[in-house]
Scaffold this motif. Structure first.
Motif, short mmCIF file in Angstrom:
data_model
loop_
_atom_site.label_atom_id
_atom_site.label_comp_id
_atom_site.label_asym_id
_atom_site.label_seq_id
_atom_site.Cartn_x
_atom_site.Cartn_y
_atom_site.Cartn_z
N ALA B 27 54.60 79.21 101.75
CA ALA B 27 54.61 78.68 100.40
C ALA B 27 53.91 79.66 99.48
CB ALA B 27 53.89 77.33 100.36
N ALA B 29 52.11 79.79 95.75
CA ALA B 29 51.66 79.06 94.55
C ALA B 29 51.38 80.11 93.47
CB ALA B 29 50.44 78.22 94.89
N GLY B 30 50.12 80.31 93.11
CA GLY B 30 49.81 81.31 92.09
C GLY B 30 49.88 82.74 92.60
N GLY B 31 49.89 82.89 93.89
CA GLY B 31 50.01 84.22 94.48
C GLY B 31 48.75 85.06 94.37
N GLN B 32 47.67 84.50 93.91
CA GLN B 32 46.47 85.30 93.66
C GLN B 32 45.77 85.70 94.95
OE1 GLN B 32 45.57 86.45 90.37
NE2 GLN B 32 47.71 85.90 90.58
N THR B 33 46.00 84.93 95.99
CA THR B 33 45.48 85.31 97.30
C THR B 33 46.60 85.89 98.15
OG1 THR B 33 43.78 83.63 97.20
CG2 THR B 33 44.39 84.41 99.39
N LEU B 34 47.73 85.21 98.13
CA LEU B 34 48.82 85.60 99.03
C LEU B 34 49.37 86.99 98.70
CD1 LEU B 34 50.62 84.94 101.37
CD2 LEU B 34 52.02 83.52 99.87
N HIS B 74 44.04 76.84 87.42
CA HIS B 74 42.60 76.71 87.11
C HIS B 74 42.42 76.64 85.60
CE1 HIS B 74 42.66 77.91 91.19
NE2 HIS B 74 42.37 79.20 91.06
N THR B 107 46.13 78.34 91.51
CA THR B 107 46.30 76.88 91.44
C THR B 107 45.29 76.17 92.34
OG1 THR B 107 47.81 76.78 93.32
CG2 THR B 107 48.78 77.25 91.14
N ASP B 120 35.52 77.96 95.26
CA ASP B 120 34.72 76.95 94.58
C ASP B 120 35.23 75.52 94.79
OD1 ASP B 120 32.81 78.72 93.13
OD2 ASP B 120 34.68 79.52 92.31
N TYR B 182 33.27 85.71 93.75
CA TYR B 182 33.45 84.46 94.46
C TYR B 182 32.05 83.89 94.67
CZ TYR B 182 38.38 84.97 95.97
OH TYR B 182 39.75 85.06 96.03
C1 LIG Z 1 40.23 88.73 91.40
C2 LIG Z 1 40.18 87.36 92.01
C3 LIG Z 1 39.04 86.60 91.85
C4 LIG Z 1 38.96 85.32 92.39
N1 LIG Z 1 37.81 84.63 92.24
C5 LIG Z 1 37.74 83.39 92.75
C6 LIG Z 1 36.56 82.60 92.60
O1 LIG Z 1 35.59 83.01 91.96
N2 LIG Z 1 36.52 81.37 93.16
C7 LIG Z 1 37.60 80.85 93.84
O2 LIG Z 1 37.52 79.74 94.29
N3 LIG Z 1 38.72 81.57 93.99
C8 LIG Z 1 38.82 82.81 93.47
N4 LIG Z 1 39.98 83.52 93.62
C9 LIG Z 1 41.08 82.93 94.36
C10 LIG Z 1 42.00 82.16 93.42
O3 LIG Z 1 41.36 80.99 93.03
C11 LIG Z 1 43.30 81.88 94.10
O4 LIG Z 1 44.15 81.49 93.10
C12 LIG Z 1 43.35 80.79 95.16
O5 LIG Z 1 42.48 81.03 96.23
C13 LIG Z 1 44.72 80.65 95.76
O6 LIG Z 1 45.53 79.99 94.85
P1 LIG Z 1 46.97 80.49 94.52
O7 LIG Z 1 47.58 79.43 93.70
O8 LIG Z 1 46.93 81.82 93.93
O9 LIG Z 1 47.66 80.50 95.96
P2 LIG Z 1 48.57 81.56 96.72
O10 LIG Z 1 47.90 82.88 96.74
O11 LIG Z 1 49.94 81.53 96.20
O12 LIG Z 1 48.57 80.93 98.12
C14 LIG Z 1 47.43 80.92 98.96
C15 LIG Z 1 47.75 80.32 100.31
O13 LIG Z 1 47.94 78.94 100.20
C16 LIG Z 1 49.25 78.56 100.59
N5 LIG Z 1 49.65 77.54 99.63
C17 LIG Z 1 49.69 77.69 98.29
N6 LIG Z 1 50.00 76.52 97.72
C18 LIG Z 1 50.17 75.63 98.71
C19 LIG Z 1 50.48 74.24 98.75
N7 LIG Z 1 50.67 73.55 97.63
N8 LIG Z 1 50.56 73.65 99.95
C20 LIG Z 1 50.35 74.35 101.07
N9 LIG Z 1 50.02 75.64 101.11
C21 LIG Z 1 49.96 76.27 99.94
C22 LIG Z 1 50.04 79.83 100.56
O14 LIG Z 1 51.11 79.78 101.48
C23 LIG Z 1 49.01 80.84 100.94
O15 LIG Z 1 48.81 80.86 102.32
C24 LIG Z 1 40.08 84.80 93.08
C25 LIG Z 1 41.24 85.55 93.23
C26 LIG Z 1 41.30 86.82 92.70
C27 LIG Z 1 42.56 87.62 92.85
#
Ligand SMILES: Cc1cc2nc3c(=O)[nH]c(=O)nc-3n(C[C@H](O)[C@H](O)[C@H](O)COP(=O)(O)OP(=O)(O)OC[C@H]3O[C@@H](n4cnc5c(N)ncnc54)[C@H](O)[C@@H]3O)c2cc1C
Lengths: 787, 263
Positions: B27, B29-34, B74, B107, B120, B182
């Protein structure tokens, strides 16, 4: 005088293209027939390479070729050189181990290049690189310089037993020992200068083009000194002779020293272009940059300073171990010797100094000059020593410094340098007034009422830049001369092109260099363009580093302008019917005073090129070249005062005020100079509080990304208070000293002296992270509690 | 990045189908980790199933509480009037994540599914006793967060909504890692219908956890001094470049006290 002349805060002319996304960086270039390189890098800190199997990579669609070290050596590509010969105190030459652009049989740091994949796409090259199977036999590794010199440490190069590159000294050991033995007080200090990653915003990049018809090569690359790159690539690496090799450094997004050197990737791309018949592009990724860009600093030092009853310094003894990493990079051997120990006198009149520097190989990426290069290490030591001494002797810090300031010039230090001009008490006074040091006790009390620890720290730095007199550096072991060249071309329509061997990668040369021309001739700044960074255009050049573009690069322009002016006078005198020495050149005109006769600048240009009516025997044209060799280093100096608040519960340090009083000599553009100070101080604050490259014991890089390597962000730095206290440098025509590195050189000890003042213990190392500050506080309260 | 197939299904059902069909699908979502992990070749899904068009975004007030769609960013949570009215602490948590770019893409669903030990939201959701709804069940936060990057989610299971009830009082205090920003230590203190809850992120070797000692101390006396007086044991806490276990233990008490002060 011109509205855009010397001393005016002219807006940076280059910023239009940078701020609108129209800069042209190496990675923006697209060549016909372009392929991409990706490097296969060692995951081990130290290993023997016993085999390379590229079969799986070669099967991938779009993979053109996989090249390895043995092929590179077979093609006669030479080893990477170091440009400064250091002689050990026993008279032995330094011990330089072989460094091949691609490893032949052994890798010595994580990231050492083993092979290169050339493919149709960037991703294809990268993905195929993972499929190259390298057989490694792991060897024990050592990452710290001091450990590398201990008996039994893993050995990196056969030519360097004990990993010792050199054991060098400077100064008078006997006189210094005697001074310390006779001193009323001896202050001891041990410290480390933390290893830094340079982190230019633009990562390194190279595009190599080979024209088989002419057997001619072009290398576009992120270089601070394209002519030096061409020289080294042709003379030592035998890629191509100089007249068959053009090096272009287009817009370059920051260097800080890291882009001085000629790295394995550029050599490999040139060679691969010839091997594959394709243009080859490589652009570093950020994690590659952490692994392979030359790091900075990394010293371990113990020092002793002696004082008489009156608090006057009698002697200074320094023992330093410099970690050079796995190989000797281009300036690596000069940085911890002639760029470091020659500044150990600081701003003080010290009768005897002795320094011993041992340089060590270790299983880490090579270390080389990084913004300040040696002078930050010297300043950190001297200025922490002065503060430590004041505390130990119960003296007021400013007073101890004042008592030891050098007051008359020229001043010959015991460590080579001869300071030419300065006003050290004036800098200190100016900084103390601007920082309101008198009001500090009240501010400290107010902070204490909020539960915060407030501290104030000084740093009175001096550095040497404008490198350097060629004869002097030649005598000290430099492989090159450090002059600069310039050409001034007045076109027939009167517009002006300045070709300079300096290179701008953030310094604003296109503005400041034009200002000195506008100032001299009173021509509009819009009619002047500054050309640099292309060996096919610019006659020659030694490039930009060591804050030399002003003091050396602009001085060369001044000399070219002198020659043009002399010719203009003769042409004008001839046409206006006067004597050359009577001609006045201003406001873009040559006038003959006492008459109404004058020539506009474009009329002079036209006269020179039509050559219908020139003085008898004069060559047509208006274009002059000058090579300027400086007579001395220049000595920017100043006082920085930092004020911090420490949260004793968490150890967090906040910089609440930072005041600079710099003496840069003549200032061409105060806005750009201030920007250089801002950037330099931000880097110094980064070193003091945030940044450190960490390798674990096995030589694995633990700080390989911004998740772990902490770069300063906007909210980590304060609004600065910046003042100037200029004394004119007598050594060059414009009286300039240089401002590019001062901020990074002067600020770390100011920050650390402020933090140690706040927390009441001197036992603190850089970077002073919250944990370290908390540990220091806990240790000061109850030594067992902290861990 | 390795080549990957991109899907953008229009419903949760379709997304589930796509995730089930291909073994290596993930899956998005925002792709910020993936996406960064894919670029570094640390993750190599064969297909990405983007949840953006599955109707999973939005914030709804319901029965005195909030229901937040998994795809809500967020930034949306930080700016939401509903969140400000019913659960202001959650808006503050969201506003303190990453930087503006991250907050506009990342997200809440992605964050909880990822369960980064330094994220967080896990501390907030654990202390607030959130319920995490998936395509097939509803899990208490306590059951959902299992360890480092580990959750109760099954293969192909999607987080759809987060359910939250307003606490009597709550506050979050974050000590950022100086490099990544983080949480080096993040402490959420909440008084819910069930009592005092203190959840800690950033510090545990096994990810987010509740701290019984702090809960007991604050149950007895809800003051910053009571929290600060708790001697947090370093056992089971993470140690790395940035913080030893002892420093993290110390920070947990300090941050708990600051959270209590902000309640
Ligand atoms: C520079 C930077 C700084 C950050 N700082 C912080 C911080 O201070 N604190 C903090 O908490 N986070 C931080 N993050 C992480 C950020 O909050 C990410 O957005 C979050 O961890 C993952 O959310 P995403 O929507 O981007 O998920 P994605 O990267 O798209 O997905 C993450 C994982 O979750 C899975 N997934 C996504 N959505 C679902 C769903 N609905 N159901 C099941 N599985 C799913 C995906 O398959 C993947 O494995 C930071 C990220 C970056 C790049």
């Amino acid at each position: 005088m011109s509205e855009n002349g010397i001393g005016k805060p002219v807006k940076r002319r280059e910023d239009r293209r940078f701020l609108t996304g129209r800069g042209r960086y190496t990675d923006d270039l697209r060549m016909e027939n372009q392929a991409y390189a990706a490097f296969v890098r060692s995951p081990h800190a130290h290993a023997r390479v016993s085999g390379i199997d590229a079969a799986a990579a070669l099967e991938q669609e779009g993979v053109i070729r996989v090249l390895t070290g043995p092929e590179l050596v077979a093609d006669g590509i030479g080893n990477i050189i170091t440009g400064w010969a250091i002689t050990s105190k026993d008279g032995a030459p330094m011990k330089v181990g072989d460094w091949s652009a691609l490893a032949t049989d052994r890798v010595r740091y994580v990231g050492d290049a083993v092979a290169v994949v050339i493919a149709e796409t960037r991703q294809g090259a990268r993905n195929a690189a993972e499929l190259v199977e390298v057989s490694y036999e792991e060897l024990p590794a050592v990452a710290r310089g001091d450990r590398a010199l201990q008996p039994g440490a893993p050995q990196l190069h056969d030519v360097a037993p004990g990993n010792l590159v050199f054991d060098w000294e400077i100064g008078d050991a006997a006189a210094t020992d005697a001074a310390l033995a006779a001193a009323a007080t001896v202050v001891e200090l041990s410290l480390e200068n933390n290893r830094l990653a340079p982190n230019a915003m633009e990562p390194r990049s190279a595009v190599a083009v080979h024209d088989p018809a002419e057997d001619h090569y072009t290398l576009y690359t992120t270089s601070q000194n394209p002519h030096v790159a061409r020289l080294v690539l042709s003379a030592f690496y035998q890629v191509a002779p100089e007249h068959k090799l053009r090096v272009v450094a287009p817009d370059v997004g920051g260097g800080f020293g890291s882009k001085i050197y000629i790295y394995p990737e550029e050599i490999t791309c040139l060679w691969a272009a010839m091997k594959t018949g394709r243009s080859v592009k490589w652009t570093s990724e950020r994690n590659e940059a952490f692994m392979t860009d030359a790091h900075g600093r990394d010293h371990v030092t113990t020092a002793r300073m002696g004082f008489d009853e009156g608090g006057r310094i009698t002697g200074f003894k320094v023992e330093t171990i410099a970690n050079l990493g796995a190989y000797c990079s281009l300036f690596a051997t000069a940085t911890p010797t002639y760029l470091y120990a020659t500044l150990l006198s600081g701003q003080y009149d010290i009768p005897a100094i002795h320094a011993n520097v041992k340089a060590a190989y270790s299983n880490t990426v090579p270390v080389d000059a990084y913004r300040g290069a040696g002078r930050p290490e010297a300043t950190y030591l001297v200025e922490r020593m002065m503060t430590t001494a004041a505390r130990q002797m119960g003296m007021e810090e400013a007073e101890l410094r004042r008592r030891n300031f050098i007051q008359s010039f020229p001043h010959q230090t015991p460590v080579i340098m001869c300071y030419d001009a300065g006003d050290f008490p004036g800098n200190l006074d100016k900084a103390m007034a601007a920082a309101d040091v008198a009001g500090f006790p009240a501010r400290r009390a107010e902070a204490a009422a909020r539960g915060m620890l407030r501290g104030l720290g000084y740093s009175c730095y001096i550095e040497a830049c404008g490198i350097a007199p060629s004869k002097a550096v030649g005598a000290l072991g430099a492989g090159v001369g450090l002059w600069e060249s310039a050409e001034m071309r007045v076109n027939p329509v009167g517009t002006i092109e300045i070709l300079t061997g300096s290179h701008s990668h953030g310094q604003g040369h296109e503005t400041t260099f034009a200002q000195i021309v506008a100032d001299r001739f009173g021509v509009p700044i819009e009619s002047i363009s500054i050309l640099h960074g292309d060996t096919d255009k610019v006659q020659f050049g030694m490039g930009t580093y060591g804050s030399r573009s002003g003091a050396v690069g602009m001085s060369a322009i001044v000399r070219a302008m002198d020659k043009v002016e002399a010719k203009v006078r003769r042409i004008a005198a001839h046409l206006l019917d006067g004597a050359p020495e009577d001609i006045v050149i201003e406001d873009g005109q040559a006038r003959l005073p006492g008459t109404n006769r004058s020539l506009a600048w474009h009329e002079i240009g036209l006269a020179a090129y039509t050559a219908h009516d020139l003085p008898e025997g004069m060559e047509p044209g208006l274009k002059e070249t000058a090579f300027y060799d400086p007579v001395n280093f220049t000595f920017p100096a100043g006082t920085y005062i930092c004020e911090v608040e420490v949260d004793p519960q968490t150890g967090v340090v906040r910089i609440v005020q930072f005041t600079a009083a710099d003496d840069f000599g003549t200032v061409i553009n105060p806005m750009i100079v201030e920007g250089q100070v801002h950037g330099g101080v931000a880097q110094g604050i980064g070193q003091a509080l945030l940044e450190q490259v960490v390798y674990d014991e096995a030589g694995q890089l633990l700080t390989g990304s911004y998740m772990d390597y902490c770069m300063p962000r906007a909210d980590d730095v304060p609004f600065y208070t910046i003042t100037h206290n200029a004394t004119v440098c007598p050594g060059n025509p414009l009286g300039m000293k240089g401002c590019g590195e001062a901020g990074a050189i002067g600020s770390p000890p100011a920050v650390i002296n402020a933090v140690t003042d706040a927390i009441g213990t001197n036992d603190l190392s850089m970077p002073a992270t919250p944990m370290k500050v908390w540990q220091a506080l806990a240790g000061a309260r109850a030594p067992a509690a902290a861990e | 990045m390795y080549p990957v197939t991109y899907h953008r299904p229009a419903s949760v059902e379709e997304a589930l189908h796509l995730l089930a069909e291909e073994e290596e699908a993930m899956a998005l979502a925002g792709g910020q980790t993936l996406l960064p992990t894919m670029k570094q070749h640390l993750a190599a899904p064969s297909a990405l199933v983007d949840l953006a068009a599955c109707g999973l975004s939005g914030i709804r007030a319901e029965g005195g509480g909030l229901v937040i769609g998994a795809m809500t960013t967020h930034a949306e949570i930080a700016a939401s009037a509903e969140v400000a009215a019913h659960l202001p602490v959650l808006g503050l948590v969201a506003a303190g994540i990453g930087d503006p770019a991250v907050r506009h893409r990342g997200t809440i669903g992605g964050s909880v599914a990822n369960n980064d030990p330094a994220a967080d939201y896990p501390a907030a959701l654990l202390a607030l006793e959130a319920r995490i709804e998936t395509d097939r069940r509803v899990l208490a936060a306590e059951e959902f967060f299992e360890g480092l990057f580990a959750t109760a989610l099954e293969e192909g299971e999607i987080v759809t909504r987060i359910h939250l009830d307003p606490p009597k009082r709550a506050a979050y205090a974050k000590f950022p890692n100086p490099a990544s920003r983080y949480a080096l230590v993040g402490v959420m203190v909440a008084e819910t219908a069930a009592g005092i809850r203190v959840a800690v992120t950033g510090a545990g070797e096994d990810g987010v956890f509740r701290h019984a000692g702090l809960e007991a101390a604050l149950d007895a006396e809800f003051t910053p001094d009571a929290a600060a007086a708790v001697r947090v044991s370093p056992a089971g806490l993470a140690a790395d470049l940035h913080a030893s276990a002892a420093y993290r233990a110390h920070l947990i008490a300090v941050m708990a006290a600051r959270a209590v002060a902000a309640c």
